[in-house]
Design an enzyme around this catalytic site. Sequence first.
Site, short mmCIF file in Angstrom:
data_model
loop_
_atom_site.label_atom_id
_atom_site.label_comp_id
_atom_site.label_asym_id
_atom_site.label_seq_id
_atom_site.Cartn_x
_atom_site.Cartn_y
_atom_site.Cartn_z
N SER A 131 0.09 1.01 -4.74
CA SER A 131 1.21 1.35 -3.87
C SER A 131 1.99 0.13 -3.39
CB SER A 131 0.73 2.18 -2.67
OG SER A 131 -0.31 1.53 -1.99
N HIS A 182 2.15 -2.00 1.91
CA HIS A 182 3.42 -1.36 1.55
C HIS A 182 4.59 -2.22 2.01
CE1 HIS A 182 1.43 2.91 1.58
NE2 HIS A 182 0.91 2.10 0.68
#
Length: 208
Positions: A131, A182
């Site tokens: 991610s 992230h």
Amino acid sequence: MQNEITDFLRSRKKMNLLLVFANVAVFLAMELTGGDTASVSYMAEHGAMYVAAVVEEHEYYRLFTSMFLHFGLEHLLYNMLLLLFAGDMLESRTGGIRYLFIYLAGGVAGNVLSLAVSLHEGGNAVSAGASGAVFAVIGGLVWLIAKNRGRLEGVNARGVCLMAVLSLAQGFTETGVDNYAHLGGFIGGFLAAAVSEILFCRREEKNS
């Protein structure tokens, strides 16, 4: 059905598809050899981001290997679906080698920020997943949009920016999510896209 799958795969960008295959291959290899990818301890033993191992044992390779590990099938599928489409959008505008640079540099940047925050807060969580690199891809797209003053042919610029903001915001409202990976991935991908243009343009100029 088989022809449809073949046509779909042929329509994908090569470097992005290679990265998807790499993630899937690692997951299958771990599962088929008796590993339990849902186990935190198993993942920590096999290359996941683990603060104590990086800092105390100097296992810096985990900043890289953790990008190709996933906690279970659902985690893998979610990241790969996002990567398939967002990655193709970016690679079609940067080329394969530059895209790979953005993906890897941004993914590592995400893990570095996650590590730094964990050290500051005294955390010692185990984390893994693509991610951070996926957010690097989104960051690269946002940089291209910014460079082109809000317009990018074939891309809904507002939609991409809104997706980036909402995805980052959602991560900070949920538990069990490495939010700083992230955020670091997004920032790293944005910067890597800018740097890669300078690096690769210079190389192209030398070769011409």
